[in-house]
Design an enzyme around this catalytic site. Structure first.
Site, PDB file in Angstrom:
ATOM      1  N   ASP A 136       0.843  -1.203   0.000  1.00 50.02           N
ATOM      2  CA  ASP A 136       0.000   0.000   0.000  1.00 50.02           C
ATOM      3  C   ASP A 136       0.881   1.259   0.000  1.00 50.02           C
ATOM      4  OD1 ASP A 136       0.845  -0.218   2.604  1.00 50.02           O
ATOM      5  OD2 ASP A 136      -1.116   0.090   3.518  1.00 50.02           O
ATOM      6  N   SER A 137       2.201   1.071   0.075  1.00 52.90           N
ATOM      7  CA  SER A 137       3.127   2.188  -0.159  1.00 52.90           C
ATOM      8  C   SER A 137       2.882   2.785  -1.542  1.00 52.90           C
ATOM      9  CB  SER A 137       4.578   1.709  -0.041  1.00 52.90           C
ATOM     10  OG  SER A 137       4.788   0.566  -0.847  1.00 52.90           O
ATOM     11  N   ASP A 170      -1.227  -5.990  -0.395  1.00 51.31           N
ATOM     12  CA  ASP A 170      -1.541  -5.394   0.908  1.00 51.31           C
ATOM     13  C   ASP A 170      -3.046  -5.146   1.043  1.00 51.31           C
ATOM     14  OD1 ASP A 170       0.327  -4.930   2.897  1.00 51.31           O
ATOM     15  OD2 ASP A 170       1.167  -3.169   1.897  1.00 51.31           O
ATOM     16  N   LYS A 192      -1.478  -9.220   2.703  1.00 50.93           N
ATOM     17  CA  LYS A 192      -0.703  -8.834   3.891  1.00 50.93           C
ATOM     18  C   LYS A 192      -1.550  -7.909   4.758  1.00 50.93           C
ATOM     19  CE  LYS A 192       3.067  -5.942   3.797  1.00 50.93           C
ATOM     20  NZ  LYS A 192       2.584  -4.783   4.585  1.00 50.93           N
ATOM     21  N   GLU A 236      -1.342  -5.520   8.525  1.00 57.01           N
ATOM     22  CA  GLU A 236      -0.485  -5.014   9.588  1.00 57.01           C
ATOM     23  C   GLU A 236      -1.025  -5.557  10.904  1.00 57.01           C
ATOM     24  OE1 GLU A 236       0.244  -0.803   9.224  1.00 57.01           O
ATOM     25  OE2 GLU A 236       0.950  -1.052   7.157  1.00 57.01           O
ATOM     26  N   GLU A 267       9.366  -4.455  10.407  1.00 52.88           N
ATOM     27  CA  GLU A 267       9.796  -3.137   9.910  1.00 52.88           C
ATOM     28  C   GLU A 267      10.288  -2.229  11.049  1.00 52.88           C
ATOM     29  OE1 GLU A 267       7.084  -1.090   7.272  1.00 52.88           O
ATOM     30  OE2 GLU A 267       8.365   0.701   7.225  1.00 52.88           O
TER      31      GLU A 267
HETATM   32  O1  KIV Z   1       3.532  -1.129   1.644  1.00 56.78           O
HETATM   33  C1  KIV Z   1       4.676  -1.576   1.585  1.00 56.78           C
HETATM   34  O2  KIV Z   1       5.438  -1.332   0.642  1.00 56.78           O
HETATM   35  C2  KIV Z   1       5.137  -2.402   2.683  1.00 56.78           C
HETATM   36  C3  KIV Z   1       6.592  -2.717   2.717  1.00 56.78           C
HETATM   37  C4  KIV Z   1       7.293  -1.532   3.191  1.00 56.78           C
HETATM   38  C5  KIV Z   1       6.891  -3.926   3.521  1.00 56.78           C
HETATM   39  O3  KIV Z   1       4.388  -2.768   3.533  1.00 56.78           O
END
Ligand code: KIV
Length: 265
Positions: free
Chosen positions: A40-41, A79, A109, A111, A178
């Site tokens: 989600d970055s 994510d 994924k 959190e 992280e």
């Molecule tokens: O969103 C993302 O890119 C991440 C990585 C930094 C692990 O969660």
């Protein structure tokens, strides 16, 4: 690569993982990576958002579909965006199923927070491979007051370690670690039986992940834990300036880049 294959790499050769958001980048990264994360970055990297809180399901689906068109071999994980899994296990399952069906990705994924273990167990029991994420959790940036490394106090260390253990015990196939000190990453890696994937989590982890655009030098600010393997920001700037200069000097396009009608018979 599948979730069980990733899990089986615990303690073996380190897993090499990167983020991907587009088809061409996925195609380039796929042959050399074990796992591609549609993180989600993407909200910050590609859409200019200040953090990941504003990322939507639709954004994740669009980028997940693009990455799946470029990936062949690497495992692709998408994510779950903020707000799509925290409310209840049922809501999390509906959104995880949608992400997997509409993108074709093999896993999601989440959190990990204090109450996430039940949700992870619920998803795994229903056929959704889940990757956890402990330590610095970008979706909690507004509660934390910024992107801060975690585990600086003993109480915080205990919390992160407990979350990692609960995440693994709930059935996550691997856990992103992280922004934590090496000693905590070591402790987590020794305490859980699935691979830890570090980002600012030291070499103690079972694998590493970086945001591809950071590693390629597309931004002028680089976090401490990033190693730049290229300086694409400067390279793109140079290429664009050369193009603009050629256009203004009428050097581009030249004959080689121009279509002509056939000579009259
Ligand atoms: O969103 C993302 O890119 C991440 C990585 C930094 C692990 O969660």
């Amino acid at each position: 690569m599948t979730a069980p294959e990733i899990t089986a790499r615990k303690g073996g050769p380190p897993l090499a993982c990167l983020t991907a958001y587009t088809a061409p980048i996925a195609e380039i990264l796929d042959p050399v990576c074990d796992l591609l994360l549609v993180g989600d970055s993407v909200g910050m990297v590609m859409h200019g958002l200040p953090n990941t809180v504003g990322v939507t399901m639709e954004m994740m689906i669009l980028h997940g579909q693009a990455v799946m068109r470029g990936a062949r071999r690497a495992m692709v994980v998408v994510d779950m965006p903020f707000g799509s899994y925290e409310g209840s296990p049922e809501a999390a399952f509906a959104n995880a199923a949608r992400l997997m069906k509409e993108t074709g990705a093999q896993a999601v994924k989440v959190e990990s927070g204090p109450h996430i273990a039940d949700t992870i167990a619920y998803l795994v029991a229903r056929g959704v491979p889940v990757m956890g994420h402990v330590g610095l959790r970008p979706q909690s940036v507004l509660v934390d007051g910024g992107f801060r490394a975690k585990g600086r106090t003993s109480a915080e260390r205990r919390l992160v370690l407990d979350e990692a253990k609960a995440t693994a015990a709930a059935g996550a196939f691997s856990v992103v670690v992280e922004g934590v000190a090496e000693s905590l990453a070591e402790e987590i890696t020794a305490a859980i039986d699935v691979p830890t994937i570090g980002i600012g989590g030291s070499a103690a982890c079972d694998g590493q992940i970086l945001v591809t655009d950071d590693m390629l030098g597309l931004f002028d600010w680089t976090p401490k834990f990033v190693r730049r393997y290229a300086d694409l920001r400067a390279e793109i700037g140079r290429a664009a300036a050369a193009y603009a200069e050629d256009v203004r000097a009428r050097r581009f396009p030249a004959a080689a880049e121009t279509y002509f009608t056939k000579a009259a018979e």
